[in-house]
Each structure stands twice: as structure tokens, then as C-alpha cells.
Design a protein around this motif. Structure first.
Motif, PDB file in Angstrom:
ATOM      1  N   VAL A 177      49.121  36.936  34.300  1.00  0.00           N
ATOM      2  CA  VAL A 177      49.466  37.192  32.901  1.00  0.00           C
ATOM      3  C   VAL A 177      48.842  38.476  32.361  1.00  0.00           C
ATOM      4  CG1 VAL A 177      49.857  34.754  32.392  1.00  0.00           C
ATOM      5  CG2 VAL A 177      47.575  35.729  32.066  1.00  0.00           C
ATOM      6  N   SER A 178      47.935  39.078  33.108  1.00  0.00           N
ATOM      7  CA  SER A 178      47.329  40.335  32.682  1.00  0.00           C
ATOM      8  C   SER A 178      46.678  40.979  33.895  1.00  0.00           C
ATOM      9  CB  SER A 178      46.283  40.104  31.578  1.00  0.00           C
ATOM     10  OG  SER A 178      45.794  41.327  31.076  1.00  0.00           O
ATOM     11  N   ALA A 179      46.574  42.303  33.852  1.00  0.00           N
ATOM     12  CA  ALA A 179      45.928  43.006  34.960  1.00  0.00           C
ATOM     13  C   ALA A 179      45.419  44.347  34.469  1.00  0.00           C
ATOM     14  CB  ALA A 179      46.899  43.205  36.122  1.00  0.00           C
ATOM     15  N   ALA A 180      44.396  44.836  35.119  1.00  0.00           N
ATOM     16  CA  ALA A 180      43.824  46.138  34.783  1.00  0.00           C
ATOM     17  C   ALA A 180      43.068  46.644  36.003  1.00  0.00           C
ATOM     18  CB  ALA A 180      42.889  46.024  33.582  1.00  0.00           C
ATOM     19  N   ARG A 181      42.886  47.947  36.044  1.00  0.00           N
ATOM     20  CA  ARG A 181      42.144  48.524  37.157  1.00  0.00           C
ATOM     21  C   ARG A 181      41.026  49.430  36.624  1.00  0.00           C
ATOM     22  NH1 ARG A 181      43.454  53.790  38.659  1.00  0.00           N
ATOM     23  NH2 ARG A 181      45.166  54.710  37.470  1.00  0.00           N
ATOM     24  N   MET A 182      40.187  49.857  37.541  1.00  0.00           N
ATOM     25  CA  MET A 182      39.071  50.729  37.204  1.00  0.00           C
ATOM     26  C   MET A 182      38.936  51.795  38.272  1.00  0.00           C
ATOM     27  SD  MET A 182      35.087  49.776  36.448  1.00  0.00           S
ATOM     28  CE  MET A 182      34.843  49.000  38.039  1.00  0.00           C
ATOM     29  N   GLU A 183      38.520  52.978  37.868  1.00  0.00           N
ATOM     30  CA  GLU A 183      38.189  54.028  38.817  1.00  0.00           C
ATOM     31  C   GLU A 183      36.721  54.407  38.636  1.00  0.00           C
ATOM     32  OE1 GLU A 183      40.729  57.407  38.818  1.00  0.00           O
ATOM     33  OE2 GLU A 183      42.577  56.226  38.835  1.00  0.00           O
TER      34      GLU A 183
END
Length: 258
Positions: A177-183
Motif C-alpha cells: 500500500v506504500s513504498a519509498a526508497r533511500m539513497e
């Protein structure tokens, strides 16, 4: 926070000093321009920094258009509000670029951010560790943003290959239902947050804040000082409440091949 100082560090480290985002991609520094060339047309292709004036801007724009067109790729010119010359946006429009919604560059000191992850009942966070997790993250983002995102799939798979913690997915049962990434940006003070999106029926329940807190904890564990986000109108109020400070406005100018 000394905004001018942090903005200068951001400009130096994350714009001028940008690194390729995955295998097969590269960064070129040519003619007063820093550009990112994706591994292929589905990768991210664009200009991230420039040092131009009234006499050089039109030539530089034409050179970048010719270069990416020769590769058969559209591309993005990531324009910041402090870039010069002052009419660079008009020059990009005249060259056929179309502006997308502006975003706000926001930065926070990691030590001042909450790291407690609080989720709605029935929702859990799943770190992405394999190709199946990548597909869950992409499915959530495509529903959240209402568009296909082949670049995200390629990017997340590339980050998996480098060992960087690439993304986290919020799961309601077995449904993403949700997603995010990081660098993480080695050799700098910055980690950056990208792609946070929640499907419509789950918005307003604190999932976005939980994803920020989860990634803040990881950045802190890796010794970074600042978190940076290109915030949309939707995420900007949430980030302000968490302690993020606006530094500049950025607008993606996009040239699409016919």
C-alpha cells in the motif's frame, strides 16, 4: 540550521558531485553542465547542475538536446530556483522543454528527527531485499502515482546489486500500500529520500511518516548528518511538521522525443 551553508553543501555534493545511480549509468561533466546518463532509455537521463550565463545558456541547452536525441532518449533538466541565468526556465521552454510540478528541496538534521515507527493496525514494513520485494515496491508506487514506473524497477534492482538499502514497502496483509526508497551518498553528509507514495485509500493514516522514520533510523546508523527530500505539495506539510526546512524550489523540465 544555517540554510545558506547547507544549500551550498547540497549544491556541491549532490548536484555537482552526483554519482551514477547504478550499473551501466554514468555522469558526464561537459561545457558547464553536469549530466546523468542512464544505462538505457528507461534509466534516469538528465541535467542536474549547470554553470551558465546569458552568453552560454542557449548553446549548452542545444548541445544537451543534440546529445540525448542522438541516443534516442528524452531527458530532464532539473532546474533550481537559484540557477543562472535568471531566464533559464524561459530558454528551456523555448527549446521545447515542458515543466512538471515544482518541488521543494527540504533538509533536516537527522539528530532532530523522530525515529519511532508508528503504523496503522494491520500494516507492517517490509524492507526490500530481493527481486520479489522490488516488484511489491513498484506495484505500490504505480498505484500511488497512477503511472507506470519502469525506471523505479531498474533503479531498485541496481541498488540491490550494490548492497545499498534500497527501499521499504508498507504491507496491509499481503497487499503493498506504500513504498519509498533511500539513497546514501558516500563521502557526503547527506542521505536522500525518494519515491514516497501511498495508495489513495491508505492516505492520511501516518504511513508516510512511518516510512520517513524508518529510513531516518537507517541513515543515522550509517553516520549521515542530513536527510534531503524533493517534496511535493502533498508531502511538504508532513515534512515541515517532522522538522524539515525548505532550502530551494526545483522544477523538472522534460523534453520528450516525438
Amino acid at each position: 540550521m544555517d540554510r545558506d551553508r547547507v544549500l551550498a553543501i547540497f549544491d556541491r555534493d549532490l548536484r555537482q558531485g552526483i554519482r551514477a545511480d547504478g550499473p551501466g549509468a554514468r555522469v558526464d561533466r561537459v561545457g558547464g553542465v553536469v549530466r546523468h546518463v542512464g544505462a538505457d532509455a528507461d534509466g534516469w537521463n538528465g541535467v542536474v547542475w549547470s554553470d551558465l550565463d546569458d552568453g552560454t545558456a542557449d548553446v549548452a541547452i542545444a548541445e544537451q538536446v543534440e546529445y540525448f536525441t542522438s541516443l534516442g532518449r528524452g531527458f530532464e533538466w532539473k532546474l533550481y530556483g537559484y540557477d543562472r541565468p535568471a531566464d533559464l526556465s524561459g530558454r528551456l521552454r523555448a527549446a521545447g522543454f515542458v515543466p512538471e510540478p515544482e518541488e521543494t528541496v527540504m533538509v533536516a538534521d537527522i539528530e532532530e528527527l523522530p525515529t519511532s515507527v508508528e503504523l496503522p493496525e494491520g500494516v507492517r514494513l517490509l524492507p526490500v531485499t530481493d527481486a520479489a520485494g522490488v516488484e511489491l515496491a513498484v506495484a505500490a508506487q504505480e498505484r500511488a502515482f497512477g503511472e507506470a514506473r519502469p525506471y523505479q524497477r531498474q533503479l531498485l534492482l541496481g541498488q540491490l546489486a550494490t548492497g545499498m538499502p534500497p527501499a521499504v514497502v508498507a504491507m496491509a496483509g499481503e497487499v503493498p500500500v506504500s513504498a519509498a526508497r533511500m539513497e546514501l551518498h558516500p563521502g557526503t553528509s547527506f542521505a536522500s529520500l525518494w519515491g514516497g507514495g501511498t495508495v489513495p485509500e491508505w492516505r492520511g493514516r501516518g504511513i508516510y511518516r512511518a516510512l520517513v522514520a524508518f529510513r531516518t533510523r537507517i541513515a543515522a546508523e550509517h553516520g549521515y548528518r542530513y536527510l534531503q527530500v524533493d517534496a511535493s505539495d502533498r508531502s511538504r506539510p508532513i515534512l515541515r511538521r517532522l522538522g524539515f526546512v525548505p532550502l530551494a524550489v526545483t522544477t523538472p523540465y522534460v523534453l520528450t522525443l516525438e
